[in-house]
Design an enzyme around this catalytic site. Sequence first.
Site, mmCIF file in Angstrom:
data_model
loop_
_atom_site.group_PDB
_atom_site.id
_atom_site.type_symbol
_atom_site.label_atom_id
_atom_site.label_comp_id
_atom_site.label_asym_id
_atom_site.label_seq_id
_atom_site.Cartn_x
_atom_site.Cartn_y
_atom_site.Cartn_z
ATOM 1 N N GLY A 264 -5.869 110.813 96.110
ATOM 2 C CA GLY A 264 -6.893 111.513 96.689
ATOM 3 C C GLY A 264 -6.070 112.976 97.121
ATOM 4 O O GLY A 264 -6.532 114.070 96.785
ATOM 5 N N GLU A 267 0.462 115.369 100.525
ATOM 6 C CA GLU A 267 0.459 116.583 101.641
ATOM 7 C C GLU A 267 2.006 117.187 101.506
ATOM 8 O O GLU A 267 2.764 117.515 102.268
ATOM 9 C CB GLU A 267 0.682 115.916 103.114
ATOM 10 C CG GLU A 267 2.078 114.991 103.372
ATOM 11 C CD GLU A 267 1.730 113.522 102.696
ATOM 12 O OE1 GLU A 267 0.721 113.241 102.010
ATOM 13 O OE2 GLU A 267 2.266 112.650 103.429
ATOM 14 N N ASN A 268 2.067 117.772 100.120
ATOM 15 C CA ASN A 268 3.339 118.697 99.821
ATOM 16 C C ASN A 268 3.515 119.785 100.722
ATOM 17 O O ASN A 268 2.251 120.645 100.692
ATOM 18 C CB ASN A 268 3.558 118.923 98.195
ATOM 19 C CG ASN A 268 3.375 117.643 97.426
ATOM 20 O OD1 ASN A 268 4.203 116.662 97.860
ATOM 21 N ND2 ASN A 268 2.610 117.448 96.445
ATOM 22 N N HIS A 291 -7.248 115.820 106.444
ATOM 23 C CA HIS A 291 -6.038 114.591 106.329
ATOM 24 C C HIS A 291 -4.966 115.088 105.835
ATOM 25 O O HIS A 291 -3.906 115.166 106.515
ATOM 26 C CB HIS A 291 -6.523 113.437 105.433
ATOM 27 C CG HIS A 291 -5.583 112.137 105.345
ATOM 28 N ND1 HIS A 291 -5.459 111.165 106.214
ATOM 29 C CD2 HIS A 291 -4.527 111.996 104.681
ATOM 30 C CE1 HIS A 291 -4.530 110.386 105.977
ATOM 31 N NE2 HIS A 291 -3.885 111.172 104.924
ATOM 32 N N GLU A 292 -4.918 115.785 104.609
ATOM 33 C CA GLU A 292 -3.483 116.239 104.343
ATOM 34 C C GLU A 292 -3.025 117.539 104.957
ATOM 35 O O GLU A 292 -1.831 117.478 105.331
ATOM 36 C CB GLU A 292 -3.757 116.744 102.791
ATOM 37 C CG GLU A 292 -4.356 115.824 101.660
ATOM 38 C CD GLU A 292 -3.670 114.344 101.930
ATOM 39 O OE1 GLU A 292 -2.682 114.199 102.098
ATOM 40 O OE2 GLU A 292 -4.274 113.446 101.618
ATOM 41 N N HIS A 295 -1.267 116.128 107.937
ATOM 42 C CA HIS A 295 0.217 115.676 107.674
ATOM 43 C C HIS A 295 1.301 116.737 107.873
ATOM 44 O O HIS A 295 2.349 116.465 108.006
ATOM 45 C CB HIS A 295 0.252 115.259 106.261
ATOM 46 C CG HIS A 295 0.415 113.804 106.061
ATOM 47 N ND1 HIS A 295 0.755 112.831 106.689
ATOM 48 C CD2 HIS A 295 -0.865 113.494 105.163
ATOM 49 C CE1 HIS A 295 0.308 111.705 106.090
ATOM 50 N NE2 HIS A 295 -0.815 111.951 105.416
ATOM 51 N N GLU A 314 0.751 107.918 108.640
ATOM 52 C CA GLU A 314 -0.644 107.994 108.148
ATOM 53 C C GLU A 314 -1.676 107.351 109.228
ATOM 54 O O GLU A 314 -2.529 107.802 109.264
ATOM 55 C CB GLU A 314 -0.795 106.743 106.935
ATOM 56 C CG GLU A 314 -0.029 107.053 105.908
ATOM 57 C CD GLU A 314 -0.440 108.494 105.139
ATOM 58 O OE1 GLU A 314 -1.434 108.799 105.431
ATOM 59 O OE2 GLU A 314 0.209 109.028 104.194
ATOM 60 N N ASP A 371 5.487 101.155 96.992
ATOM 61 C CA ASP A 371 3.938 101.191 96.644
ATOM 62 C C ASP A 371 3.127 100.005 96.641
ATOM 63 O O ASP A 371 1.879 100.246 96.821
ATOM 64 C CB ASP A 371 4.415 101.760 95.225
ATOM 65 C CG ASP A 371 2.886 102.540 94.523
ATOM 66 O OD1 ASP A 371 2.675 103.257 95.314
ATOM 67 O OD2 ASP A 371 2.592 101.865 93.689
ATOM 68 N N TYR A 379 -2.691 103.107 107.845
ATOM 69 C CA TYR A 379 -3.928 104.313 108.042
ATOM 70 C C TYR A 379 -4.891 103.923 109.127
ATOM 71 O O TYR A 379 -5.028 104.513 110.260
ATOM 72 C CB TYR A 379 -4.785 104.526 106.591
ATOM 73 C CG TYR A 379 -4.113 105.321 105.758
ATOM 74 C CD1 TYR A 379 -3.284 104.343 104.820
ATOM 75 C CD2 TYR A 379 -4.200 106.258 105.273
ATOM 76 C CE1 TYR A 379 -2.470 105.008 103.718
ATOM 77 C CE2 TYR A 379 -3.508 107.044 104.290
ATOM 78 C CZ TYR A 379 -2.722 106.355 103.355
ATOM 79 O OH TYR A 379 -1.951 106.807 102.403
HETATM 80 N N1 BES Z 1 0.559 110.585 101.678
HETATM 81 C C1 BES Z 1 -0.561 109.888 101.045
HETATM 82 C C2 BES Z 1 -0.595 109.738 99.694
HETATM 83 C C3 BES Z 1 0.428 108.499 99.312
HETATM 84 C C4 BES Z 1 0.667 107.550 100.172
HETATM 85 C C5 BES Z 1 1.165 108.651 98.164
HETATM 86 C C6 BES Z 1 1.869 106.567 99.848
HETATM 87 C C7 BES Z 1 2.257 107.609 97.858
HETATM 88 C C8 BES Z 1 2.605 106.672 98.775
HETATM 89 C C9 BES Z 1 -1.883 110.943 101.350
HETATM 90 O O1 BES Z 1 -1.818 111.718 102.683
HETATM 91 C C10 BES Z 1 -3.065 110.212 101.466
HETATM 92 O O2 BES Z 1 -2.942 109.544 102.364
HETATM 93 N N2 BES Z 1 -4.020 110.277 100.634
HETATM 94 C C11 BES Z 1 -5.201 109.285 100.908
HETATM 95 C C12 BES Z 1 -6.270 110.296 100.993
HETATM 96 C C13 BES Z 1 -6.492 110.231 102.634
HETATM 97 C C14 BES Z 1 -7.897 110.969 102.912
HETATM 98 C C15 BES Z 1 -6.656 108.620 103.003
HETATM 99 C C16 BES Z 1 -5.415 109.094 99.207
HETATM 100 O O3 BES Z 1 -4.802 109.466 98.202
HETATM 101 O O4 BES Z 1 -6.618 108.418 98.851
HETATM 102 ZN ZN ZN Z 2 -2.066 110.234 104.276
#
Ligand code: BES
Ligand code: ZN
Length: 600
Positions: A264, A267-268, A291-292, A295, A314, A371, A379
């Site tokens: 989704g 957070e670069n 959310h991002e 971060h 998270e 992963d 979260y």
């Molecule tokens: N940092 C995460 C994405 C991530 C986590 C990438 C672990 C690789 C490994 C990002 O902040 C995130 O949590 N994205 C969520 C959206 C959020 C609203 C829950 C997503 O991509 O769904």
């Molecule tokens: Zn996140």
Amino acid sequence: MSAPFSSPQDPHSYARPADVRVHHLTLDLAVDFSTRTLAGQATWLLEHLAGSSQELWLDTRDLHIDAISLNDPAGPALAWALGAADTILGQALRIELPAGAGAVCVRYRTTPGAAALQWLSAEQTAGNQPFLFTQSQAILARTWLPCQDSPGVRFTYDATVRVPTDLLALMSATNPQTRNPGGEYTFRMTQPIPAYLMALAVGDVAFAPLSSRTGVYAEPATLPTAASEFRDLEQMVAAAEELYGPYRWERYDLLVLPPSFPFGGMENPRLTFVTPTILAGDRSLTSLVAHELAHSWSGNLVTNATWNDFWLNEGFTVYFERRIMEKLYGRPYADMLQVLGNTALHHTLAELGETSPDTHLQLNLAGRDPDEGLNEIAYEKGNYLLLTLEQLVGRSRLDTFIKEYFTRHSFQAMDTESFVAYLRHELLDAEPGLEEKLNLQAWLNKPGIPAGAPPVHSTRFEAVEAARQAWLAGTPAADLSTAAWSSHEWVHFLQGLPALLSSVQLAELDAAFGFTHSGNNEILAAWFPHALAGNSPSVTEALEKFLTHVGRRKFLVPLYKALLAAPNGRHRAQAVYAQARPNYHSVARGTLDELVGPPR
Ligand code: BES
Ligand code: ZN
């Protein structure tokens, strides 16, 4: 608390930062779309922490190392060796150093299958131009950069990147706002960041400012839609600052990626990457941006020391995200997000099982691909711990605590033990019995949800539940009062329906509410499983379009699962996967190869 944090051994890195640690990177890369490789050099400035060590250990995976020299490309060659290749961790790169060496220069190339990189052909983008983007979290930075790929190691960087002249290059750094005719771009990141926040994107993208310090990049065809969807961005940053202190990264921009982006959002620093699937047209999915943005404090300022402490990134971010949304759109809106999050949490708990250690907040991912172990628990259970703490100590004390926590640990790593010590010192120890009431150890090291967690409730969803009951009891769908519903109400409505509806019921709902052709991806993703379970024939085309167009793993996994469970499911899933797979990022392919079966 004032002693500098010494990072614990990271089970997902070969680096030995306690001996010799990198602190600044000068990166010089050429981006070649014809061979799908990045080639150039990474020069690392070093800090010697253990006087005796004469070696620098870096992480690599699938990199081709050309040469390594002292200080700069023209410096004396250094001896180096690659270790055995591990499918998850890649290969250690051990470099022999003369005593006190200040810098090493690694000349290298990526390989076309590099897991962090997604190379899109011109046909796969809206503007018919090739596109490249990176996804480094959790341990994929090492597939495009030889680095100490551990979240406890931070460095500053500058970079020069050469790209085809009709494309723009962007990084997690100071960014250009216009194309430059020579195709050469320079970047600077003066705040130290961990390797998983290294990011690069190259494509035909343009910029639209949203305020003096915020803006959005997107393919030209998407830019106006994106600028309108994210028009509240400055207000979000201001709300975040009011809550937990100044934004420390100067600019905050968004980059809208092509739909194959596997997440989704990511957070670069200075440049959040987002999926275009949140461009709903009605700003209903912008909590993802909150959310991002959050971060920028939780994660990017105070960083999980290893992936076992992922909940510190998270969980705090989800809590913070919903506080931002509450400030902008009110408590009833934020409460809907809490309830939807809670539904997802219970779903994940059921899936992982009552007793699974993967439902602890503190994880043990040694020997596994992070992963696989990083899921909804960090979260939503993480957020839930903070909600429980809020209920016990009150908002104002919790807010003071969180703000202080970010300030005192800025640009540092944090592990679960150190967090617990800090929490006790700042909050829990002051009040006898508080830690027991919080049930802290159960949150961190036991499965499920500890006793004492406050119930979450949404008043707006009461009407949804009443409407759902009425419909199930025979009120025609067209007679329900749904006119004022946001996509959150619709998602809640759909998630609470019985798993199996008759084809008559499905047809009635679809005729009344047009789910199959909804422009909102969250609604589509909640609808398709019902339609599949009821074997609704009209959904096939829309579902196939979705699966071949969208690469966001959060949607793909449940949809393929639902498809697999449908009549003739394996065959149908494999057929659409064969078509869609070339459009997915390696991160999504890895998960789906396992679920659907690898391509034949
Ligand atoms: N940092 C995460 C994405 C991530 C986590 C990438 C672990 C690789 C490994 C990002 O902040 C995130 O949590 N994205 C969520 C959206 C959020 C609203 C829950 C997503 O991509 O769904
Ligand atoms: Zn996140």
